[in-house]
Design a protein around this motif. Sequence first.
Motif, PDB file in Angstrom:
ATOM      1  N   GLN A  90     -29.786   8.331  24.370  1.00 41.11           N
ATOM      2  CA  GLN A  90     -30.371   7.390  25.335  1.00 41.11           C
ATOM      3  C   GLN A  90     -30.402   5.979  24.747  1.00 41.11           C
ATOM      4  OE1 GLN A  90     -34.619   7.837  26.096  1.00 41.11           O
ATOM      5  NE2 GLN A  90     -34.377   7.115  28.209  1.00 41.11           N
ATOM      6  N   LYS A  91     -30.731   5.899  23.477  1.00 38.81           N
ATOM      7  CA  LYS A  91     -30.809   4.585  22.796  1.00 38.81           C
ATOM      8  C   LYS A  91     -29.434   3.919  22.798  1.00 38.81           C
ATOM      9  CE  LYS A  91     -33.173   2.664  18.720  1.00 38.81           C
ATOM     10  NZ  LYS A  91     -32.496   2.639  17.402  1.00 38.81           N
ATOM     11  N   VAL A 133     -37.578  18.037  43.113  1.00 35.15           N
ATOM     12  CA  VAL A 133     -37.156  17.157  42.007  1.00 35.15           C
ATOM     13  C   VAL A 133     -37.310  15.700  42.431  1.00 35.15           C
ATOM     14  CG1 VAL A 133     -35.201  16.433  40.595  1.00 35.15           C
ATOM     15  CG2 VAL A 133     -35.603  18.871  41.000  1.00 35.15           C
ATOM     16  N   ARG A 134     -36.961  15.384  43.668  1.00 33.96           N
ATOM     17  CA  ARG A 134     -37.094  13.998  44.153  1.00 33.96           C
ATOM     18  C   ARG A 134     -38.583  13.572  44.054  1.00 33.96           C
ATOM     19  NH1 ARG A 134     -35.222   9.788  43.450  1.00 33.96           N
ATOM     20  NH2 ARG A 134     -33.241   9.898  44.574  1.00 33.96           N
ATOM     21  N   GLU A 135     -39.497  14.466  44.388  1.00 32.63           N
ATOM     22  CA  GLU A 135     -40.929  14.147  44.280  1.00 32.63           C
ATOM     23  C   GLU A 135     -41.318  13.905  42.823  1.00 32.63           C
ATOM     24  OE1 GLU A 135     -42.091  16.963  48.079  1.00 32.63           O
ATOM     25  OE2 GLU A 135     -42.982  17.447  46.115  1.00 32.63           O
ATOM     26  N   TRP A 136     -40.773  14.744  41.921  1.00 37.15           N
ATOM     27  CA  TRP A 136     -41.145  14.638  40.491  1.00 37.15           C
ATOM     28  C   TRP A 136     -40.643  13.335  39.879  1.00 37.15           C
ATOM     29  CZ3 TRP A 136     -39.315  20.075  38.397  1.00 37.15           C
ATOM     30  CH2 TRP A 136     -40.308  21.033  38.718  1.00 37.15           C
ATOM     31  N   ILE A 137     -39.404  12.950  40.249  1.00 34.84           N
ATOM     32  CA  ILE A 137     -38.775  11.853  39.490  1.00 34.84           C
ATOM     33  C   ILE A 137     -38.979  10.492  40.133  1.00 34.84           C
ATOM     34  CG2 ILE A 137     -37.027  13.397  38.505  1.00 34.84           C
ATOM     35  CD1 ILE A 137     -34.981  12.122  40.442  1.00 34.84           C
ATOM     36  N   GLY A 138     -39.634  10.448  41.308  1.00 31.35           N
ATOM     37  CA  GLY A 138     -39.867   9.141  41.950  1.00 31.35           C
ATOM     38  C   GLY A 138     -38.554   8.470  42.280  1.00 31.35           C
ATOM     39  N   ASN A 139     -38.368   7.213  41.804  1.00 29.85           N
ATOM     40  CA  ASN A 139     -37.167   6.478  42.223  1.00 29.85           C
ATOM     41  C   ASN A 139     -36.049   6.517  41.184  1.00 29.85           C
ATOM     42  OD1 ASN A 139     -38.088   4.865  40.233  1.00 29.85           O
ATOM     43  ND2 ASN A 139     -38.275   3.005  41.476  1.00 29.85           N
ATOM     44  N   LYS A 140     -36.119   7.493  40.272  1.00 27.61           N
ATOM     45  CA  LYS A 140     -34.975   7.666  39.357  1.00 27.61           C
ATOM     46  C   LYS A 140     -33.757   8.151  40.140  1.00 27.61           C
ATOM     47  CE  LYS A 140     -37.849   9.015  35.346  1.00 27.61           C
ATOM     48  NZ  LYS A 140     -37.633   7.772  34.573  1.00 27.61           N
ATOM     49  N   ASP A 174     -32.635  19.488  32.937  1.00 28.49           N
ATOM     50  CA  ASP A 174     -33.949  19.475  32.269  1.00 28.49           C
ATOM     51  C   ASP A 174     -34.804  18.296  32.745  1.00 28.49           C
ATOM     52  OD1 ASP A 174     -34.894  20.060  28.776  1.00 28.49           O
ATOM     53  OD2 ASP A 174     -36.106  19.519  30.538  1.00 28.49           O
ATOM     54  N   ILE A 175     -35.531  18.502  33.857  1.00 32.11           N
ATOM     55  CA  ILE A 175     -36.314  17.436  34.507  1.00 32.11           C
ATOM     56  C   ILE A 175     -37.426  16.962  33.581  1.00 32.11           C
ATOM     57  CG2 ILE A 175     -37.532  16.749  36.636  1.00 32.11           C
ATOM     58  CD1 ILE A 175     -34.638  17.910  37.040  1.00 32.11           C
ATOM     59  N   GLU A 176     -38.072  17.931  32.895  1.00 28.15           N
ATOM     60  CA  GLU A 176     -39.169  17.551  31.983  1.00 28.15           C
ATOM     61  C   GLU A 176     -38.676  16.597  30.896  1.00 28.15           C
ATOM     62  OE1 GLU A 176     -40.602  21.182  33.597  1.00 28.15           O
ATOM     63  OE2 GLU A 176     -40.868  21.605  31.444  1.00 28.15           O
ATOM     64  N   LEU A 177     -37.499  16.923  30.348  1.00 33.06           N
ATOM     65  CA  LEU A 177     -36.929  16.060  29.299  1.00 33.06           C
ATOM     66  C   LEU A 177     -36.656  14.667  29.870  1.00 33.06           C
ATOM     67  CD1 LEU A 177     -35.700  15.615  26.459  1.00 33.06           C
ATOM     68  CD2 LEU A 177     -33.539  16.514  27.377  1.00 33.06           C
ATOM     69  N   ALA A 178     -36.110  14.631  31.071  1.00 31.90           N
ATOM     70  CA  ALA A 178     -35.786  13.334  31.702  1.00 31.90           C
ATOM     71  C   ALA A 178     -37.046  12.497  31.883  1.00 31.90           C
ATOM     72  CB  ALA A 178     -35.109  13.568  33.048  1.00 31.90           C
ATOM     73  N   ILE A 179     -38.128  13.143  32.282  1.00 34.41           N
ATOM     74  CA  ILE A 179     -39.383  12.419  32.504  1.00 34.41           C
ATOM     75  C   ILE A 179     -39.984  11.990  31.160  1.00 34.41           C
ATOM     76  CG2 ILE A 179     -41.759  12.674  33.349  1.00 34.41           C
ATOM     77  CD1 ILE A 179     -40.504  14.320  35.708  1.00 34.41           C
ATOM     78  N   ALA A 180     -39.928  12.898  30.170  1.00 34.82           N
ATOM     79  CA  ALA A 180     -40.490  12.587  28.836  1.00 34.82           C
ATOM     80  C   ALA A 180     -39.783  11.383  28.219  1.00 34.82           C
ATOM     81  CB  ALA A 180     -40.356  13.799  27.928  1.00 34.82           C
ATOM     82  N   LEU A 181     -38.469  11.270  28.469  1.00 36.77           N
ATOM     83  CA  LEU A 181     -37.691  10.170  27.889  1.00 36.77           C
ATOM     84  C   LEU A 181     -37.657   8.941  28.792  1.00 36.77           C
ATOM     85  CD1 LEU A 181     -34.598  12.154  26.534  1.00 36.77           C
ATOM     86  CD2 LEU A 181     -36.283  10.943  25.149  1.00 36.77           C
ATOM     87  N   ASP A 182     -38.231   9.067  29.996  1.00 36.12           N
ATOM     88  CA  ASP A 182     -38.080   8.013  31.014  1.00 36.12           C
ATOM     89  C   ASP A 182     -36.593   7.690  31.214  1.00 36.12           C
ATOM     90  OD1 ASP A 182     -39.145   4.561  31.570  1.00 36.12           O
ATOM     91  OD2 ASP A 182     -38.754   6.217  32.961  1.00 36.12           O
ATOM     92  N   ALA A 183     -35.809   8.762  31.379  1.00 33.91           N
ATOM     93  CA  ALA A 183     -34.366   8.603  31.627  1.00 33.91           C
ATOM     94  C   ALA A 183     -34.148   7.903  32.969  1.00 33.91           C
ATOM     95  CB  ALA A 183     -33.704   9.987  31.644  1.00 33.91           C
ATOM     96  N   ASP A 184     -32.905   7.453  33.181  1.00 32.94           N
ATOM     97  CA  ASP A 184     -32.615   6.735  34.432  1.00 32.94           C
ATOM     98  C   ASP A 184     -32.442   7.674  35.615  1.00 32.94           C
ATOM     99  OD1 ASP A 184     -32.448   3.987  33.400  1.00 32.94           O
ATOM    100  OD2 ASP A 184     -30.879   4.885  32.147  1.00 32.94           O
ATOM    101  N   GLY A 185     -32.234   8.982  35.288  1.00 32.63           N
ATOM    102  CA  GLY A 185     -32.082   9.929  36.400  1.00 32.63           C
ATOM    103  C   GLY A 185     -31.755  11.322  35.911  1.00 32.63           C
ATOM    104  N   VAL A 195     -25.783   1.143  29.877  1.00 32.33           N
ATOM    105  CA  VAL A 195     -25.192   2.205  30.716  1.00 32.33           C
ATOM    106  C   VAL A 195     -26.296   3.214  31.040  1.00 32.33           C
ATOM    107  CG1 VAL A 195     -23.640   4.214  30.617  1.00 32.33           C
ATOM    108  CG2 VAL A 195     -22.824   1.969  29.854  1.00 32.33           C
ATOM    109  N   PRO A 196     -26.461   3.557  32.328  1.00 37.71           N
ATOM    110  CA  PRO A 196     -27.526   4.498  32.688  1.00 37.71           C
ATOM    111  C   PRO A 196     -27.392   5.841  31.973  1.00 37.71           C
ATOM    112  CG  PRO A 196     -26.681   3.424  34.651  1.00 37.71           C
ATOM    113  CD  PRO A 196     -25.760   3.047  33.523  1.00 37.71           C
TER     114      PRO A 196
END
Length: 219
Positions: free
Chosen positions: A66-67, A105-112, A81-92, A74-75
Amino acid sequence: MTIYTSEKIKELLKVYFIMGSNNSSLAPDYVLEEALKGGITVFQFREKGSDALEGEAKFQLAKRMQKLCNHYNVPFLVNDDIELAIALDADGVHIGQEDENAIKVREWIGNKVLGVSAHSIEEIKLAMEAGADYIGIGPIYATSTKKDAKEVQGTSLIEKVKQLNLRIPIVGIGGITIDNAYPVIKAGADGVAIISEISMADNPYEQTKRLKKVVTDQE
Ligand SMILES: Nc1nc(C(F)(F)F)ncc1COP(=O)(O)OP(=O)(O)O
Ligand SMILES: [Mg+2]
């Protein structure tokens, strides 16, 4: 609405690199950085299959990748792995038909960014209703990367999406190489998703550049 407009998503899908630690004999961080220098437009962290990393090792690799993506602007998306995406504040995230329900998943990730795999017009329409930002269609060609891939479908579903004028960004995936990438774009896909053609290349930088030229017809 996500952080990106539909037009921006179409640009991002152009050269869509996907990999995990078991997709290359070279260090994943090295391969990703070479692909970033070569001009990939979006990256998906997909750590799964035989001898995939888990737990802390998986988290630390994802964080390093991610770094790198952030450094090259680049996004960075996460597969499954939705939890990982949220923990890292990934782009999507990207999910398939056998993963978590797209509405949840759309509810969990908001506007990612939310990408969904689909294998029929019905699945595409459901994904659109759930708020998907793009659809992954494949396998376009035979692939050895995804062991449980569905049957090869060529570009027929991409063409059908265009015929029906379904307004959703599309990326083709599955067995795509420099030599067979152009027909995927010609059929109407906004981009091509690649694993082995880049991750197994001797020179991921050069391979990415060649692929980008085919797909965008520019240096
Ligand atoms: N990972 C993917 N990325 C894409 C993308 F659109 F990004 F090109 N399309 C399709 C898939 C496949 O997703 P899925 O069917 O869940 O299988 P897996 O989790 O094994 O990848
Ligand atoms: Mg999946």
